[in-house]
Scaffold this motif. Structure first.
Motif: not given
Length: 278
Positions: A199-207, A250-257, A259-270
């Motif tokens: 659960g340590i994937m930040g948006r900038i790192l992911e992009i 597909m990962l890039m589209v999900d991360s950037i577009v 409304g597609r969700g950034h996929g970060t594993n924040s405490e809220q998501e868990r």
């Protein structure tokens, strides 16, 4: 029951693999017997999980529990070895190396259906572990990219010597690029899988990781599948580089577009808790 069709698919694909292996080899060696045994085991477990998704008494005990996770992991472990035996040109199961040092498919049924079965087990592991252990939402996709990168690296390393000995310098250099893409892809996807688990994937790192992966695989498609590339004909390298390009896109589209969700594993998501509503 979202994995019902996946387990049904595993059952069907296992039947096809059993038929292909029995049809191709009248007298089987140890590696061929292992591939046949793996297909038989996956048929049994695929049928069992299919029934477990349908029968209520089994569903509550099996689906979404460590039982399903263990079976999915066992199937993947067995198919990792089986696919290495089946797809290795040295074994002569489904592929071989031509006089120009390129891959060629010997038996299409065994080639394609063994790959589909292996990829389905990868998906089942990623999906079941993601849902049952609440890993990041893109855990399955990163697992698929990791798999594509391993296939690309192992295939290009295995073929590099033959290609460089028999083909021109351009094809040889592009094979070396394939080795690099596979290696970097393994590194990026491994970090992403670990980040998704903890659960340590930040948006900038992911992009950053998905953009780098897509750029590498995009140029991999351009260089490797062109007429002078080592993957100009269908084979493991061809499908691996195209698969890696598609998954990373597909990962890039999900991360950037939006409304597609950034996929970060924040405490809220868990936890499913919206801090603003506390």
């Amino acid at each position: 029951m979202d994995r019902l069709y996946s387990w049904v698919g595993l059952t069907f694909l296992s039947v096809v693999n059993i038929g292909a292996i029995v049809d191709q080899f009248d007298e089987r060696n140890g590696k061929q017997n292992y591939a046949l045994a793996t297909a038989c085991v996956s048929l049994i477990f695929g049928a069992f999980l299919t029934a477990s998704n349908i029968i209520d008494s089994l569903r509550v005990r099996v689906v979404g529990t460590t039982v399903e996770n263990s079976i999915a992991a066992a199937m993947l472990a067995m198919w990792v070895v089986a696919i290495a035996f089946i797809q290795s040109p040295e074994n002569g199961f489904a592929t071989a190396i031509s006089g120009e040092g390129k891959e060629m498919i010997l038996y299409a049924n065994l080639y394609f259906f063994s790959w589909m079965t292996f990829l389905l087990t990868v998906y089942l592991v990623g999906s079941s572990f993601r849902d049952n252990f609440q890993f990041g939402p893109k855990f399955s996709q990163w697992t698929l990219l990791f798999t594509a990168s391993i296939v690309l690296l192992s295939t290009s390393v295995a073929l590099r010597e033959d290609i460089c000995d028999n083909a021109d310098e351009t094809t040889c250099e592009r094979t070396k690029y394939a080795v690099g893409v596979g290696g970097v892809g393994i590194g990026i996807s491994s970090l992403a899988v670990i980040a998704s688990i903890f659960g340590i994937m930040g948006r900038i790192l992911e992009i950053g990781m998905v953009v780098l992966s897509f750029v590498l695989y995009f140029f991999g498609v351009v260089f490797l599948t062109s007429s002078s590339g080592p993957a100009s004909s269908m084979g493991n390298m061809y499908f691996a580089v195209w698969g890696g390009c598609f998954v990373s896109f597909m990962l890039m589209v999900d991360s950037i577009v939006p409304g597609r969700g950034h996929g970060t594993n924040s405490e809220q998501e868990r936890t499913g808790v919206d801090e603003e509503n506390l």
